[in-house]
Design a protein around this motif. Structure first.
Motif, PDB file in Angstrom:
ATOM      1  N   MET A  93       0.831  -1.212   0.000  1.00  9.38           N
ATOM      2  CA  MET A  93       0.000   0.000   0.000  1.00  9.38           C
ATOM      3  C   MET A  93       0.860   1.254   0.000  1.00  9.38           C
ATOM      4  O   MET A  93       0.472   2.290   0.546  1.00  9.38           O
ATOM      5  CB  MET A  93      -0.934  -0.030   1.215  1.00  9.38           C
ATOM      6  N   GLY A  94       2.016   1.185  -0.627  1.00  9.91           N
ATOM      7  CA  GLY A  94       2.884   2.354  -0.745  1.00  9.91           C
ATOM      8  C   GLY A  94       3.431   2.838   0.571  1.00  9.91           C
ATOM      9  O   GLY A  94       3.792   4.006   0.699  1.00  9.91           O
ATOM     10  N   ASN A  95       3.483   1.947   1.569  1.00 10.44           N
ATOM     11  CA  ASN A  95       3.937   2.273   2.932  1.00 10.44           C
ATOM     12  C   ASN A  95       2.998   3.241   3.651  1.00 10.44           C
ATOM     13  O   ASN A  95       3.383   3.852   4.654  1.00 10.44           O
ATOM     14  CB  ASN A  95       5.368   2.825   2.931  1.00 10.44           C
ATOM     15  N   ALA A  96       1.776   3.369   3.167  1.00  8.92           N
ATOM     16  CA  ALA A  96       0.745   4.155   3.862  1.00  8.92           C
ATOM     17  C   ALA A  96       0.071   3.225   4.870  1.00  8.92           C
ATOM     18  O   ALA A  96      -0.878   2.509   4.542  1.00  8.92           O
ATOM     19  CB  ALA A  96      -0.266   4.710   2.867  1.00  8.92           C
ATOM     20  N   PHE A  97       0.564   3.235   6.108  1.00  9.27           N
ATOM     21  CA  PHE A  97       0.133   2.214   7.064  1.00  9.27           C
ATOM     22  C   PHE A  97       0.050   2.727   8.503  1.00  9.27           C
ATOM     23  O   PHE A  97      -0.421   2.027   9.381  1.00  9.27           O
ATOM     24  CB  PHE A  97       1.106   1.034   6.987  1.00  9.27           C
ATOM     25  N   ALA A  98       0.500   3.940   8.766  1.00 13.36           N
ATOM     26  CA  ALA A  98       0.585   4.423  10.138  1.00 13.36           C
ATOM     27  C   ALA A  98      -0.776   4.625  10.792  1.00 13.36           C
ATOM     28  O   ALA A  98      -0.860   4.717  12.022  1.00 13.36           O
ATOM     29  CB  ALA A  98       1.376   5.733  10.188  1.00 13.36           C
ATOM     30  N   ALA A  99      -1.865   4.715  10.018  1.00 10.73           N
ATOM     31  CA  ALA A  99      -3.205   4.865  10.594  1.00 10.73           C
ATOM     32  C   ALA A  99      -3.962   3.547  10.648  1.00 10.73           C
ATOM     33  O   ALA A  99      -4.982   3.455  11.329  1.00 10.73           O
ATOM     34  CB  ALA A  99      -4.019   5.898   9.807  1.00 10.73           C
ATOM     35  N   GLN A 100      -3.479   2.536   9.920  1.00 12.98           N
ATOM     36  CA  GLN A 100      -4.047   1.192  10.047  1.00 12.98           C
ATOM     37  C   GLN A 100      -3.282   0.425  11.119  1.00 12.98           C
ATOM     38  O   GLN A 100      -3.845   0.032  12.127  1.00 12.98           O
ATOM     39  CB  GLN A 100      -3.984   0.447   8.714  1.00 12.98           C
ATOM     40  N   ALA A 101      -2.001   0.185  10.875  1.00  7.29           N
ATOM     41  CA  ALA A 101      -1.105  -0.398  11.882  1.00  7.29           C
ATOM     42  C   ALA A 101      -1.746  -1.581  12.582  1.00  7.29           C
ATOM     43  O   ALA A 101      -1.737  -1.680  13.808  1.00  7.29           O
ATOM     44  CB  ALA A 101      -0.700   0.681  12.889  1.00  7.29           C
ATOM     45  N   ASP A 102      -2.294  -2.519  11.792  1.00  7.66           N
ATOM     46  CA  ASP A 102      -3.095  -3.589  12.380  1.00  7.66           C
ATOM     47  C   ASP A 102      -2.417  -4.954  12.341  1.00  7.66           C
ATOM     48  O   ASP A 102      -3.083  -5.988  12.381  1.00  7.66           O
ATOM     49  CB  ASP A 102      -4.459  -3.659  11.695  1.00  7.66           C
ATOM     50  N   ASP A 103      -1.081  -4.978  12.236  1.00  6.86           N
ATOM     51  CA  ASP A 103      -0.329  -6.206  12.472  1.00  6.86           C
ATOM     52  C   ASP A 103       0.956  -5.811  13.201  1.00  6.86           C
ATOM     53  O   ASP A 103       1.235  -4.620  13.386  1.00  6.86           O
ATOM     54  CB  ASP A 103      -0.081  -6.982  11.177  1.00  6.86           C
ATOM     55  N   PRO A 104       1.753  -6.766  13.683  1.00  7.44           N
ATOM     56  CA  PRO A 104       2.922  -6.391  14.490  1.00  7.44           C
ATOM     57  C   PRO A 104       3.955  -5.516  13.801  1.00  7.44           C
ATOM     58  O   PRO A 104       4.767  -4.886  14.483  1.00  7.44           O
ATOM     59  CB  PRO A 104       3.516  -7.755  14.873  1.00  7.44           C
ATOM     60  N   SER A 105       3.946  -5.428  12.462  1.00 12.65           N
ATOM     61  CA  SER A 105       4.878  -4.510  11.801  1.00 12.65           C
ATOM     62  C   SER A 105       4.550  -3.061  12.139  1.00 12.65           C
ATOM     63  O   SER A 105       5.327  -2.155  11.815  1.00 12.65           O
ATOM     64  CB  SER A 105       4.861  -4.710  10.281  1.00 12.65           C
ATOM     65  N   ALA A 106       3.420  -2.830  12.809  1.00 13.56           N
ATOM     66  CA  ALA A 106       3.111  -1.504  13.342  1.00 13.56           C
ATOM     67  C   ALA A 106       4.233  -0.979  14.226  1.00 13.56           C
ATOM     68  O   ALA A 106       4.387   0.237  14.386  1.00 13.56           O
ATOM     69  CB  ALA A 106       1.807  -1.550  14.132  1.00 13.56           C
ATOM     70  N   LEU A 107       5.035  -1.865  14.792  1.00 16.25           N
ATOM     71  CA  LEU A 107       6.146  -1.429  15.631  1.00 16.25           C
ATOM     72  C   LEU A 107       7.070  -0.475  14.888  1.00 16.25           C
ATOM     73  O   LEU A 107       7.672   0.417  15.496  1.00 16.25           O
ATOM     74  CB  LEU A 107       6.931  -2.644  16.127  1.00 16.25           C
ATOM     75  N   TYR A 108       7.181  -0.634  13.568  1.00 13.61           N
ATOM     76  CA  TYR A 108       7.963   0.309  12.785  1.00 13.61           C
ATOM     77  C   TYR A 108       7.116   1.503  12.339  1.00 13.61           C
ATOM     78  O   TYR A 108       7.527   2.654  12.498  1.00 13.61           O
ATOM     79  CB  TYR A 108       8.568  -0.362  11.549  1.00 13.61           C
TER      80      TYR A 108
END
Length: 453
Positions: free
Chosen positions: A38-53
């Motif tokens: 998703m183009g690294n657009a993930f900071a507002a989903q953050a719904d798996d453990p890679s949210a740590l980054y």
């Protein structure tokens, strides 16, 4: 004489340590296959453990024990250059005006990731631990290339450890998190050295490019930083994210080895140059140290779910590259004494990146994803070089997630297109820079396995 050697080493070789990676500058943001798709657009989903980054507050909303294992494969771009360099032409006198076409070596870098989260049953508290490589890449040109005096081989092999704790305020549907970053990196550099004059002790015509020898630098560095995140879900279809990662300053400690291959090269380290060329060989070594800043980052993100199956997200990321103002090395050996306390200006600038991503949940077992991002380059025209021929870049990605309630496999592909970078910074007095055009592309593949226990 030693001051002249400093000009060669500091202005030509040591900048190589600052550009062994690519991304916005040399940051690699692709730290999870789901986010990368998703183009690294993930900071507002953050719904798996890679949210740590991406946003550590995301683990506050995870349940049980989850482990995310992954790997990122980067096909290092085969950069093409067309133009002139201080060594393009026939050394030592006929250089600097002959047009050359040069290609960097291809390479593949594999960067593994590990993320784990554990949520307590009795409290809205979650603990996380991440292991990743935020700055992994390499760059190399042929030993006979027209850039051999600026870089031949350069690499950085980092690993980052991130323990984190997150808390969820259920009444507000708000997650907060804070963590520590411990980064360790191994750095290597190899290049040839040249002088613009045949006798560095008495600079005079004829000016050209005279071979001295070769230089190798190897070192390691460790430092600690911090990070925190906020994730708020005011409605079931809307989430807002904020994440910050602090600056880390790596203290590099290592060894420098210089091999003189000509009489001029011997004189550069204070040795007699009376040996008959081409049989002259002399080696000097020293402990070496430097500091390399890794910038702070700020992410602001919003995710919207207009339908039950569709998720859209937009992130904006600011990277504080203005902290990279100069690079300065210290050498311990007497032969290198004059090289100390000589700053090399970099003067990078803060930049923004903009990311758009979408996910469509086809059914409970299959999700399709796509994304686009645009990153500004922090490198000014004056310091673009063959080690980091950086440019603004457009990234396009696709991917999918396949799984069930127990686990998911995420796959992603990304094409990074660097805008052609035209440079006019060739300097015949230091034999660095170039006048011409750099063209680059990179290709990334990622896979992650997310398990829930």
């Amino acid at each position: 004489m030693r001051k002249w050697l400093w000009c060669v080493v500091m202005l030509c070789s040591l900048p190589g340590l600052r550009g062994v990676c690519h991304g916005a500058g040399f940051k690699v943001s692709e730290q999870g296959a789901k986010a990368m798709a998703m183009g690294n657009a993930f900071a507002a989903q953050a719904d798996d453990p890679s949210a740590l980054y991406f946003n550590p507050a995301g683990i506050a909303f995870l349940s049980g024990f989850q482990v995310n294992l992954g790997a990122l494969g980067i096909i290092v771009p085969q950069t093409e250059f067309r133009g002139t360099t201080p060594l393009s032409g026939t050394a030592p006198l006929d250089t600097g005006t002959t047009t050359a076409v040069e290609h960097s070596r291809r390479d593949i870098v594999i960067a593994p990731t590990l993320y784990a989260s554990y949520a307590l049953d009795t409290l809205p508290l979650c603990f996380g631990f991440g292991v990743n490589a935020i700055y992994p890449l390499s760059k190399s040109w042929s030993d006979s290339s027209v850039f051999r005096n600026q870089v031949q081989i350069a690499s950085i092999k980092p690993v980052n450890f991130q323990p984190t704790v997150a808390y969820r305020f259920d009444d507000l549907n708000l997650g907060v998190a804070a963590g520590i970053d411990v980064t360790y990196a191994v750095v290597s550099l190899q290049k040839s050295l040249y002088s613009p004059v045949v006798d560095p002790t008495a600079p005079a015509p004829p000016f050209g490019a005279y071979e001295l020898g070769s230089l190798g630098v190897d070192g390691t560095g460790t430092d600690v930083g911090y990070n925190f995140g906020l994730l708020w879900k005011p409605r079931s279809d809307l989430s807002l994210g904020l994440a910050y990662r602090s600056k880390i300053t790596l203290g590099i400690e290592g060894d420098a080895n210089y091999l003189a291959t000509t009489p001029t090269g011997m004189g550069a380290i204070g040795l007699a140059d009376s040996a008959v060329f081409p049989y002259t060989r002399a080696r000097a070594s020293s402990r070496a140290s430097a500091t390399i800043p890794l910038p702070d980052t700020l992410d602001v993100a919003v995710a919207w779910r207009p339908t039950r199956k569709l998720t859209l997200e937009f992130d904006a990321t600011r990277t504080g590259w203005s902290s990279f103002k100069r690079l300065e090395f210290h050498f311990d050996a007497p032969q290198f004494a004059a090289l100390n306390n000589q700053p090399d200006a970099r003067n990078w600038r803060d930049v923004w990146g903009y990311k758009f991503g979408a996910q469509y949940q086809v059914n409970p077992r299959l999700a399709l994803r796509a994304g686009y991002s645009f990153d500004e380059s922090p490198v000014p025209n004056e310091t673009v070089d063959p080690l980091l021929p950086d440019a603004d870049r457009h990234s396009f990605s696709v991917g999918a997630g396949i799984g069930n309630a127990l686990g998911t496999v995420d796959l992603a592909y990304m094409w990074v297109h660097f805008v052609d970078r035209t440079v006019h910074n060739q300097d015949m007095t230091t034999l660095r820079g170039a006048n011409g055009v750099f063209k680059s592309d990179a290709y990334l593949l990622a896979a992650n396995l997310n398990l829930k226990f």
